[in-house]
Motif scaffolding. Structure first.
Motif, PDB file in Angstrom:
ATOM      1  N   PRO A 101      79.662  35.807  -7.898  1.00 20.77           N
ATOM      2  CA  PRO A 101      78.669  36.789  -7.464  1.00 20.77           C
ATOM      3  C   PRO A 101      78.545  37.933  -8.463  1.00 20.77           C
ATOM      4  O   PRO A 101      79.532  38.377  -9.043  1.00 20.77           O
ATOM      5  CB  PRO A 101      79.239  37.288  -6.132  1.00 20.77           C
ATOM      6  CG  PRO A 101      80.691  37.003  -6.190  1.00 20.77           C
ATOM      7  CD  PRO A 101      80.888  35.833  -7.096  1.00 20.77           C
ATOM      8  N   PHE A 102      77.313  38.394  -8.674  1.00 22.22           N
ATOM      9  CA  PHE A 102      77.062  39.530  -9.553  1.00 22.22           C
ATOM     10  C   PHE A 102      75.823  40.280  -9.089  1.00 22.22           C
ATOM     11  O   PHE A 102      75.082  39.808  -8.242  1.00 22.22           O
ATOM     12  CB  PHE A 102      76.913  39.057 -11.017  1.00 22.22           C
ATOM     13  CG  PHE A 102      75.596  38.375 -11.296  1.00 22.22           C
ATOM     14  CD1 PHE A 102      74.509  39.107 -11.755  1.00 22.22           C
ATOM     15  CD2 PHE A 102      75.454  37.015 -11.106  1.00 22.22           C
ATOM     16  CE1 PHE A 102      73.299  38.480 -12.021  1.00 22.22           C
ATOM     17  CE2 PHE A 102      74.246  36.379 -11.369  1.00 22.22           C
ATOM     18  CZ  PHE A 102      73.175  37.115 -11.822  1.00 22.22           C
ATOM     19  N   LYS A 103      75.641  41.462  -9.662  1.00 20.81           N
ATOM     20  CA  LYS A 103      74.427  42.229  -9.391  1.00 20.81           C
ATOM     21  C   LYS A 103      73.908  42.801 -10.701  1.00 20.81           C
ATOM     22  O   LYS A 103      74.659  42.947 -11.669  1.00 20.81           O
ATOM     23  CB  LYS A 103      74.676  43.337  -8.366  1.00 20.81           C
ATOM     24  CG  LYS A 103      75.574  44.440  -8.865  1.00 20.81           C
ATOM     25  CD  LYS A 103      75.707  45.532  -7.823  1.00 20.81           C
ATOM     26  CE  LYS A 103      76.556  46.660  -8.368  1.00 20.81           C
ATOM     27  NZ  LYS A 103      76.623  47.771  -7.448  1.00 20.81           N
ATOM     28  N   THR A 104      72.632  43.105 -10.695  1.00 21.54           N
ATOM     29  CA  THR A 104      72.055  43.746 -11.858  1.00 21.54           C
ATOM     30  C   THR A 104      72.134  45.255 -11.676  1.00 21.54           C
ATOM     31  O   THR A 104      72.169  45.745 -10.547  1.00 21.54           O
ATOM     32  CB  THR A 104      70.577  43.323 -12.061  1.00 21.54           C
ATOM     33  OG1 THR A 104      69.854  43.620 -10.874  1.00 21.54           O
ATOM     34  CG2 THR A 104      70.483  41.848 -12.366  1.00 21.54           C
ATOM     35  N   MET A 163      84.688  25.901  -2.036  1.00 21.10           N
ATOM     36  CA  MET A 163      84.045  27.192  -1.773  1.00 21.10           C
ATOM     37  C   MET A 163      85.014  28.121  -1.072  1.00 21.10           C
ATOM     38  O   MET A 163      85.853  27.694  -0.284  1.00 21.10           O
ATOM     39  CB  MET A 163      82.778  27.016  -0.931  1.00 21.10           C
ATOM     40  CG  MET A 163      83.010  26.588   0.493  1.00 21.10           C
ATOM     41  SD  MET A 163      81.488  26.393   1.448  1.00 21.10           S
ATOM     42  CE  MET A 163      80.834  28.034   1.395  1.00 21.10           C
ATOM     43  N   ASP A 164      84.909  29.405  -1.390  1.00 16.17           N
ATOM     44  CA  ASP A 164      85.697  30.458  -0.769  1.00 16.17           C
ATOM     45  C   ASP A 164      84.690  31.351  -0.060  1.00 16.17           C
ATOM     46  O   ASP A 164      83.824  31.945  -0.712  1.00 16.17           O
ATOM     47  CB  ASP A 164      86.468  31.212  -1.853  1.00 16.17           C
ATOM     48  CG  ASP A 164      87.263  32.400  -1.311  1.00 16.17           C
ATOM     49  OD1 ASP A 164      87.323  32.602  -0.084  1.00 16.17           O
ATOM     50  OD2 ASP A 164      87.824  33.142  -2.141  1.00 16.17           O
ATOM     51  N   LEU A 221      79.982  34.835   0.516  1.00 15.58           N
ATOM     52  CA  LEU A 221      80.440  33.826  -0.437  1.00 15.58           C
ATOM     53  C   LEU A 221      81.133  34.510  -1.612  1.00 15.58           C
ATOM     54  O   LEU A 221      80.539  35.321  -2.315  1.00 15.58           O
ATOM     55  CB  LEU A 221      79.252  32.998  -0.919  1.00 15.58           C
ATOM     56  CG  LEU A 221      79.567  31.782  -1.750  1.00 15.58           C
ATOM     57  CD1 LEU A 221      80.428  30.784  -0.982  1.00 15.58           C
ATOM     58  CD2 LEU A 221      78.273  31.109  -2.190  1.00 15.58           C
ATOM     59  N   PHE A 222      82.417  34.159  -1.800  1.00 23.79           N
ATOM     60  CA  PHE A 222      83.236  34.745  -2.854  1.00 23.79           C
ATOM     61  C   PHE A 222      83.237  33.881  -4.114  1.00 23.79           C
ATOM     62  O   PHE A 222      83.279  34.408  -5.217  1.00 23.79           O
ATOM     63  CB  PHE A 222      84.673  34.949  -2.356  1.00 23.79           C
ATOM     64  CG  PHE A 222      84.756  35.922  -1.219  1.00 23.79           C
ATOM     65  CD1 PHE A 222      84.972  37.265  -1.461  1.00 23.79           C
ATOM     66  CD2 PHE A 222      84.600  35.498   0.092  1.00 23.79           C
ATOM     67  CE1 PHE A 222      85.035  38.178  -0.417  1.00 23.79           C
ATOM     68  CE2 PHE A 222      84.667  36.398   1.147  1.00 23.79           C
ATOM     69  CZ  PHE A 222      84.878  37.743   0.890  1.00 23.79           C
ATOM     70  N   SER A 223      83.220  32.575  -3.950  1.00 21.18           N
ATOM     71  CA  SER A 223      83.136  31.670  -5.107  1.00 21.18           C
ATOM     72  C   SER A 223      82.669  30.301  -4.643  1.00 21.18           C
ATOM     73  O   SER A 223      82.803  29.942  -3.468  1.00 21.18           O
ATOM     74  CB  SER A 223      84.482  31.554  -5.835  1.00 21.18           C
ATOM     75  OG  SER A 223      85.422  30.847  -5.057  1.00 21.18           O
TER      76      SER A 223
END
Length: 186
Positions: A182-185, A44-45, A165-167
């Protein structure tokens, strides 16, 4: 929001962002729908804020555990007393030195052989007792996914953490089985 398997192109109304963030008092967690085993490796990053920003002094970055005889079946990364990183597994644990301070971005990696971390004071801690059993609950990100053998008070998300959290990647041996981005709608 977090998406698994980033190799798949995101739909038109989704866009990747730099990170997602859990907040104090928010009770957020992500169910990875993955159950750890002896071949599991997690990387995790994340940015870990200072202890004043955390929910508790024993927060969990990710994990799963079955309560009973001191969580004999576990696979989790904890920030204990906010001065060290602890990898808890099979009722045992390894950890960083006790003078670790947070307020930094770091990569944390763990598997059945070692815990490793980057940042201002990078290091490793070797696992001395190989894990024999793991929780049957799936790994949660931002929290422990706790299950009581007797249906007790620790069922569900437990000891949530605050972080960016980056990845988050899960490997089965050398094979990448989960790659969260990570993403957003729109």
């Amino acid at each position: 929001t977090f998406a698994a398997n980033a190799a798949v192109e995101l739909p038109e109304d989704y866009s990747q962002v730099e990170y997602i963030e859990s907040t104090k008092g928010g009770g957020q967690y992500i169910d990875t729908e993955y159950t750890a085993n002896a071949n599991t490796k997690v990387e995790m990053d994340a940015y870990i804020p200072p202890k004043e920003k955390q929910e508790t002094t024993a927060c969990v970055l990710f994990g799963s555990r079955t309560w009973g005889d001191w969580a004999k079946k576990s696979f989790s990364i904890q920030l204990l007393s906010m001065d060290r990183i602890r990898f808890a597994y099979n009722g045992e644990y390894v950890e960083s030195p006790h003078d670790k301070t947070f307020d930094e971005r770091m990569t944390i990696t763990c598997d059945s052989k070692q815990l490793a971390w980057t940042g201002r004071d990078p290091g490793t801690a070797s696992v001395t007792v190989p894990p024999l059993e793991y929780s049957k609950s799936t790994l949660y990100i931002f929290s422990d996914n706790s299950v009581s053998e007797d249906g007790g008070k620790y069922d569900g998300a437990f000891n949530a953490s605050v972080m960016k959290l980056f990845s988050f990647k899960i490997y089965e041996g050398e094979t990448l089985v989960r790659d969260f981005v990570p993403f957003k709608t729109a």
